[in-house]
Design a protein around this motif. Sequence first.
Motif, PDB file in Angstrom:
ATOM      1  N   GLY A  29       0.812  -1.216   0.000  1.00  0.00           N
ATOM      2  CA  GLY A  29       0.000   0.000   0.000  1.00  0.00           C
ATOM      3  C   GLY A  29       0.844   1.263   0.000  1.00  0.00           C
ATOM      4  O   GLY A  29       0.492   2.270  -0.617  1.00  0.00           O
ATOM      5  N   ARG A  30       1.965   1.229   0.694  1.00  0.00           N
ATOM      6  CA  ARG A  30       2.815   2.418   0.790  1.00  0.00           C
ATOM      7  C   ARG A  30       3.584   2.670  -0.514  1.00  0.00           C
ATOM      8  O   ARG A  30       3.669   3.806  -0.984  1.00  0.00           O
ATOM      9  N   THR A  31       4.172   1.565  -1.088  1.00  0.00           N
ATOM     10  CA  THR A  31       5.055   1.749  -2.247  1.00  0.00           C
ATOM     11  C   THR A  31       4.331   1.657  -3.578  1.00  0.00           C
ATOM     12  O   THR A  31       4.659   2.381  -4.526  1.00  0.00           O
ATOM     13  N   LEU A  32       3.376   0.751  -3.657  1.00  0.00           N
ATOM     14  CA  LEU A  32       2.672   0.550  -4.928  1.00  0.00           C
ATOM     15  C   LEU A  32       1.330   1.257  -4.974  1.00  0.00           C
ATOM     16  O   LEU A  32       0.669   1.253  -6.019  1.00  0.00           O
ATOM     17  N   GLY A  33       0.936   1.833  -3.850  1.00  0.00           N
ATOM     18  CA  GLY A  33      -0.373   2.473  -3.792  1.00  0.00           C
ATOM     19  C   GLY A  33      -0.621   3.477  -4.896  1.00  0.00           C
ATOM     20  O   GLY A  33      -1.713   3.486  -5.496  1.00  0.00           O
ATOM     21  N   PRO A  34       0.312   4.359  -5.194  1.00  0.00           N
ATOM     22  CA  PRO A  34       0.061   5.320  -6.284  1.00  0.00           C
ATOM     23  C   PRO A  34      -0.197   4.658  -7.631  1.00  0.00           C
ATOM     24  O   PRO A  34      -0.802   5.272  -8.505  1.00  0.00           O
ATOM     25  N   PHE A  88      -1.812   1.731  -7.898  1.00  0.00           N
ATOM     26  CA  PHE A  88      -3.012   0.925  -7.819  1.00  0.00           C
ATOM     27  C   PHE A  88      -4.181   1.672  -8.450  1.00  0.00           C
ATOM     28  O   PHE A  88      -4.340   2.886  -8.283  1.00  0.00           O
ATOM     29  N   SER A  89      -4.998   0.889  -9.145  1.00  0.00           N
ATOM     30  CA  SER A  89      -6.272   1.439  -9.613  1.00  0.00           C
ATOM     31  C   SER A  89      -7.276   1.397  -8.473  1.00  0.00           C
ATOM     32  O   SER A  89      -7.025   0.783  -7.417  1.00  0.00           O
ATOM     33  N   GLU A  90      -8.386   2.057  -8.658  1.00  0.00           N
ATOM     34  CA  GLU A  90      -9.405   2.041  -7.616  1.00  0.00           C
ATOM     35  C   GLU A  90      -9.865   0.622  -7.328  1.00  0.00           C
ATOM     36  O   GLU A  90     -10.094   0.252  -6.177  1.00  0.00           O
ATOM     37  N   GLU A  91      -9.971  -0.192  -8.384  1.00  0.00           N
ATOM     38  CA  GLU A  91     -10.400  -1.572  -8.199  1.00  0.00           C
ATOM     39  C   GLU A  91      -9.386  -2.355  -7.382  1.00  0.00           C
ATOM     40  O   GLU A  91      -9.741  -3.165  -6.526  1.00  0.00           O
ATOM     41  N   THR A  92      -8.108  -2.142  -7.675  1.00  0.00           N
ATOM     42  CA  THR A  92      -7.069  -2.834  -6.912  1.00  0.00           C
ATOM     43  C   THR A  92      -7.114  -2.434  -5.435  1.00  0.00           C
ATOM     44  O   THR A  92      -6.966  -3.279  -4.550  1.00  0.00           O
ATOM     45  N   TRP A  93      -7.315  -1.144  -5.165  1.00  0.00           N
ATOM     46  CA  TRP A  93      -7.435  -0.698  -3.776  1.00  0.00           C
ATOM     47  C   TRP A  93      -8.636  -1.356  -3.099  1.00  0.00           C
ATOM     48  O   TRP A  93      -8.549  -1.770  -1.945  1.00  0.00           O
ATOM     49  N   LEU A  94      -9.732  -1.441  -3.838  1.00  0.00           N
ATOM     50  CA  LEU A  94     -10.905  -2.077  -3.252  1.00  0.00           C
ATOM     51  C   LEU A  94     -10.625  -3.538  -2.924  1.00  0.00           C
ATOM     52  O   LEU A  94     -11.032  -4.040  -1.863  1.00  0.00           O
ATOM     53  N   VAL A  95      -9.946  -4.256  -3.848  1.00  0.00           N
ATOM     54  CA  VAL A  95      -9.610  -5.649  -3.590  1.00  0.00           C
ATOM     55  C   VAL A  95      -8.731  -5.769  -2.347  1.00  0.00           C
ATOM     56  O   VAL A  95      -8.960  -6.618  -1.468  1.00  0.00           O
ATOM     57  N   LEU A  96      -7.723  -4.914  -2.278  1.00  0.00           N
ATOM     58  CA  LEU A  96      -6.820  -4.957  -1.123  1.00  0.00           C
ATOM     59  C   LEU A  96      -7.579  -4.683   0.177  1.00  0.00           C
ATOM     60  O   LEU A  96      -7.393  -5.391   1.180  1.00  0.00           O
ATOM     61  N   LEU A  97      -8.434  -3.662   0.187  1.00  0.00           N
ATOM     62  CA  LEU A  97      -9.183  -3.331   1.406  1.00  0.00           C
ATOM     63  C   LEU A  97     -10.146  -4.450   1.772  1.00  0.00           C
ATOM     64  O   LEU A  97     -10.291  -4.788   2.955  1.00  0.00           O
ATOM     65  N   LYS A  98     -10.810  -5.038   0.767  1.00  0.00           N
ATOM     66  CA  LYS A  98     -11.748  -6.104   1.065  1.00  0.00           C
ATOM     67  C   LYS A  98     -11.037  -7.336   1.595  1.00  0.00           C
ATOM     68  O   LYS A  98     -11.534  -8.033   2.499  1.00  0.00           O
ATOM     69  N   VAL A  99      -9.858  -7.614   1.025  1.00  0.00           N
ATOM     70  CA  VAL A  99      -9.082  -8.746   1.520  1.00  0.00           C
ATOM     71  C   VAL A  99      -8.688  -8.532   2.979  1.00  0.00           C
ATOM     72  O   VAL A  99      -8.865  -9.395   3.842  1.00  0.00           O
ATOM     73  N   VAL A 100      -8.124  -7.366   3.276  1.00  0.00           N
ATOM     74  CA  VAL A 100      -7.672  -7.100   4.656  1.00  0.00           C
ATOM     75  C   VAL A 100      -8.866  -7.031   5.601  1.00  0.00           C
ATOM     76  O   VAL A 100      -8.813  -7.544   6.727  1.00  0.00           O
ATOM     77  N   LEU A 101      -9.957  -6.389   5.169  1.00  0.00           N
ATOM     78  CA  LEU A 101     -11.148  -6.324   6.012  1.00  0.00           C
ATOM     79  C   LEU A 101     -11.699  -7.720   6.268  1.00  0.00           C
ATOM     80  O   LEU A 101     -12.106  -8.039   7.401  1.00  0.00           O
TER      81      LEU A 101
END
Length: 1362
Positions: free
Chosen positions: A174-179, A181-194
Amino acid sequence: MFLKWISQLKLLEHNPDTDVLAKFPLNVRKTLISEITQTLLTAHDPNLLSSTTHVKWVMEAIGQGFALPLEEMGITSHSKELYSQWLFEPNFRPAAIRDATGRPEEQEFWQTIFHHYSLLFQPRTPSSNASSVSSTPTTPGFPNSVNQAPSHITYLQRHIELCKGVLIVLTMAGRTLGPQFSEETWLVLLKVVLGITDCLLRELLISEGNPEKKTANIMADDLCEHLLRVLFELWLRSKIRKVEMWDIFKKCFNQWTHRQQSLLQWNATTLALTQRVVRLLYGQKEGAEMVNISVGGYNVGLDLPVDFVYFAWYRMVYLINNPCALPSTNFILALNGIGRIIESFQTIGQTNVQKAAQKDTEGSLMSIPDGNTILHMFGSWLFQACSINRTDSGAKQGRAEAYGILCRIFCLPQRREKFLRNYVTQFYQALIVGLRTDSCLPVILINTTSLFATELEGVRMMVPDFVVGIKMILPKLAPGFETDVPLDDLRLAAIRIASTIMCLPNHFEKVSLRANWNLGLHQNGDKLVNNDPDEIVVNELIRVLYSEEDNRGDTNVKNSTEPFTNLKFYILELLLTSLKTEKSSFNLRYILHLINVYVVEDVAFCPGLVGLVVKSIQEKVLTMNLPSDVTLYAFDVLKDFVGLYEYVQRDSKNCARELVLAFSRYIDMMLSGGYGGLSLTYYLVERAYDCMMRWILIGQWIVGDRDCHEAVIATISRGISINPNNEDEGSSHSSSTSDKKKSRRETAPNKLFAPRPKNTVTHSDNTSHHNGQNRYGKKGEVAVKIAAEIAMAQFVNYLGNFPAWGDNIGPSRISTLFNGDLELAKKQLSDSKESEGVSIPELVRYFLIDSRVLVGFVEMPKHFSWAIRTPSSPGSSSDAYATPTATETPASPVSPGTPKASIPQSYLREQSSEDSSPSVIIVMRDSTGKYSWISRMVYKTQTDDNDQKNSSSSTVEKDNYEKKLPSLRRAFTTGHRLQTQQNNYIRSNIPRIGSFNEHQIPKVDKIFEEGSDSWRAYNSVKKLTQRQKEVEDRSLEEKQRMLISHQNYKATPAGSNSNLSSPQVFRLFMSQMGLLSLENRHRMIPLRISEKLVNDLEKLDQLHERDYVSASVYYVRSGAEEYDQIINPSTISEDFEKFLNSLGWPVSISTHSGFKAKLSPAFCKTAPYFADRTVEVIFNVPYLIHTPSSDSSINSLSSIIKNITADDLVCIAWIEDIASMSNIPQKIGQTVFVYIFIHPLQNTGLYWIRIVIPIITYQGITSGLGDKKGGKGRVSWSADTAKLAEDPLTFGPLVDGMIVSRHTLGLLVRNTTISAHEVFKNLTETHHNRSYAMRRQFIEEMYHRYKSNLSISDFYSELFLT
């Protein structure tokens, strides 16, 4: 392919084309996964996977590695390492993925990795036949069964460590690759962690037969903090705004709130967002630059967009549901978090105030959220939390915290709109309950110290409830009362609240208390005075003291309400009883401050109050077990009570006597050396002497009290007789030997003039100050000796001696204004220079007695050539009293006895044949002041003296000296005056008394009606009387002629041989007073008049005989005003003008003879002034200053005010807007020691006192005093104020945060000003710099400067020189 729980949450949907190897046998999966991961990790050949299809197939195999059993965690770690390498090292990624940079394939690649990582967090248990593949290190000497952990524990710990590693990978992604990431990728990451967080942290029902759930619980406990930290960080980094995602987050989070870590993470995140919001709303001086989340020793900073910060803060604050539904342990955590959020807004403008720009500070103050806004957000939760009835400790703590938050909200002044009435009502209802609840009372008391200073509607109706609450803490804790708050802090909070309510009963005397207000009061009060006889006695004395108020409260109606004044009994009881029971030194001093103020507040309404309080303090001091700082302030309180002597005299006639005797006993005990020696206690003895003398000199009560006189004199004498000599026996023997040798050198005929005995004081005893060395060596004993000598000087000089009120005397000037001796001495010097050998009469003589008293004698010779002068006209300036003008002598023959120069007008006397007796003016100067007397020898009987007073107009009482010597003048007569006129022997001595309406009394001739029998009888008697008178007159004349004609004796009466034109009266006076006897010869040192002597005498007269204080007084509407607006306001409130009048009485600067500081008639006509026996105070008020007519610019006014206030150590500021108080010191710009702020509470007649001790100066000086004079060796003024800021109770009686009423405001502020000034002087100077000590030291220096060893013949010869 991802964790099943994620799909159950409906966060992600499974792709049926994935999870190909799930049904393959375990051995096949293990072999395939191991070979693939090992090959890819070691080959480092990106071209092995040249298409995205190849990559997907390989990732299907790698992903299965995260679902392997616990025993195969080694293979799983390879899968984790390979994915980590692909994420963070682009060069090792498959070629197909590198070629797809920026395309959807790359995003899909990352999403697949996140999906597979989630499989690792599925709880699992080891198989029953698994063998341990790893063990903990062994310890030599112990069997393996002890050293080796069970296999399933080892597998589980390895699994947990892998999970932690994956969480770190996700965070770094999230820190290094976050910029990227597409919105969909961020959503996948958040849903996985949640999903994985919810899978582990949700509350599980663990059954005995389900080992997987037990394993899940162990994993959750170990991973909880890590999961939450990663989730919250990634959630904020994603800048997600989808409402449905936030709703899912909230729903899931509230299923984790049974865990404390979830509340801690929420607290840290909301606080970080709040701090960032504060910075964005209120400027660069507030809040934080970034969202800094700090929890569990882990800190992370997030730089988020402004609009997202606002959105995220609002959503994050309401992430939790009602805290009252939480378990007790988390209930308190949630309320702590809410409290910190609110505190972030409440402290806006209170940090870095002195460094902040004024506009920023003022803007912050104006924009602070209203209390209503905060209550809209959290009020329902907080009020509900105050009413929960759970009895466990966590619930009690949470309830108390809710009370604390509410109290802090309602104690904050509202600048825009008042609190809504429904909120105020709920708050009062909660307080009524909380003040009677053990767990809530401490928090309420600590957080409501300023509640009664707010403008909260109806707040003073809560006074009775606070009295009930305070009585549970003071004077002792109620039985069974338990608290985690330190007892001293809790008692201090109760004392501080008492300081804000103790003046209210008198202020609301017509208000009735509500019914049942004392619920819970009496049972506590009865238990407090259980079996303690001292407390019972105090309780009964107070009850008698307020019996009248109690009786007024009783009526024939059973259910009648009580008046508000009934609270005074409980307030005074808790103060006096606490004085006896309190152990904390700081709290004891605080109580003494409160007692001081309470007595001033109530003394006019309660007869006997001063006597009771004085007796209580006196008994406490005489226990001899008080800390020294408490004892010192107890003496200060008793000194302040001297100003209430009129009430003491009226109500407690023996109070002063008992107190003085108590001081006498205390000093005697301290001098006995049983309490640590004078080296440790000398300052207590000094203060005790000072306080004792104030009570002695306040009235004439001690006159005629022989026992008290003897006790006081014995106590003072004991201090004077201290011999602080540290010389060894050898040196003492040597000294005595030299004295014997010196004695033997005296010739036999001069034995009458031998050296004085050892017990008499010689000039050598006082050389320590002159030589700059302390020959005694013991500071404490020297200080006590000086204090005792000063006390004796005050006792003999001041008792019964205080000038009557006048324009130039009285409190403003207790020393004489007569200055003719110096004027005449100057003329005498000028005449001697012009005489050219002609003898000039010495009309002024000076002598120094015992190196302590300077005595000047001014001759009043009778001379025909001196003009008769009338008193100055009423319109003349009174400055002539202090500096007499000169007048030329009339043109007449000049004789050797006539002064050639002009004679001071104050020295002129009227010519009278009756006033022919010797007269002299005596002027005495010592450490206590300057005094003048007129002495005249009278040779006549008392009867003749009375006749002469009625008939003669040339006596001293009627001459010019009546006007010229208005202060401290005495007259005494000695001897008799010979009457040479014979007709005085036959003078009638029948006294005649005149009537004021004598002219209206009819004469005898008018009484009788003409022609009546009474009229004829009266005429007959009148004629007979006239005939008899004529016969007697002829007979007397005949006898007189016969005596003269037949006179034949030769003896004649001796004529007068008095030469009143020659200056000899001083010699007669000194001789007849015994000052010229041979025994007293060594005590008298004649001083020859010289310019140097006259200059020294003028310098001595300029030294103040009392301490002097100057203070500045300002009227400030708001801290937003600039200095020019402060010193030159458009209007001034009427209350401020009344306050100025209560500080002192107005004096005319042009005619004022007392202390003026730097005020001059050129720019100030009047100023408030106060003085008593010990101190003078002048108040520098800018609004009484005007610019000279030559310059009326504002710059000139500013410079004048800054100049006259430059030496002020105390600044008094009347401020209407208390919220901006912190800006005032910087605006005024004075380098002062203490600021006393007075804030009028609207429409109440009450005033809130704030006392600030600034450590930073505002004139560019951060250390040192600049032009101010300080003590020798002192480092800096900032150090002094910092030292005092640590102990703000050093001066009083006012204390920061106290509320006082209008009728006591001026007196209390003035006393606090004097006390603060004295404390600062004690910090920066020694007792040698006090006014009386400086005068004494100056006289001693003159003694050493002018002493001479005249022989006896020379000494007596000088007395006869004319």
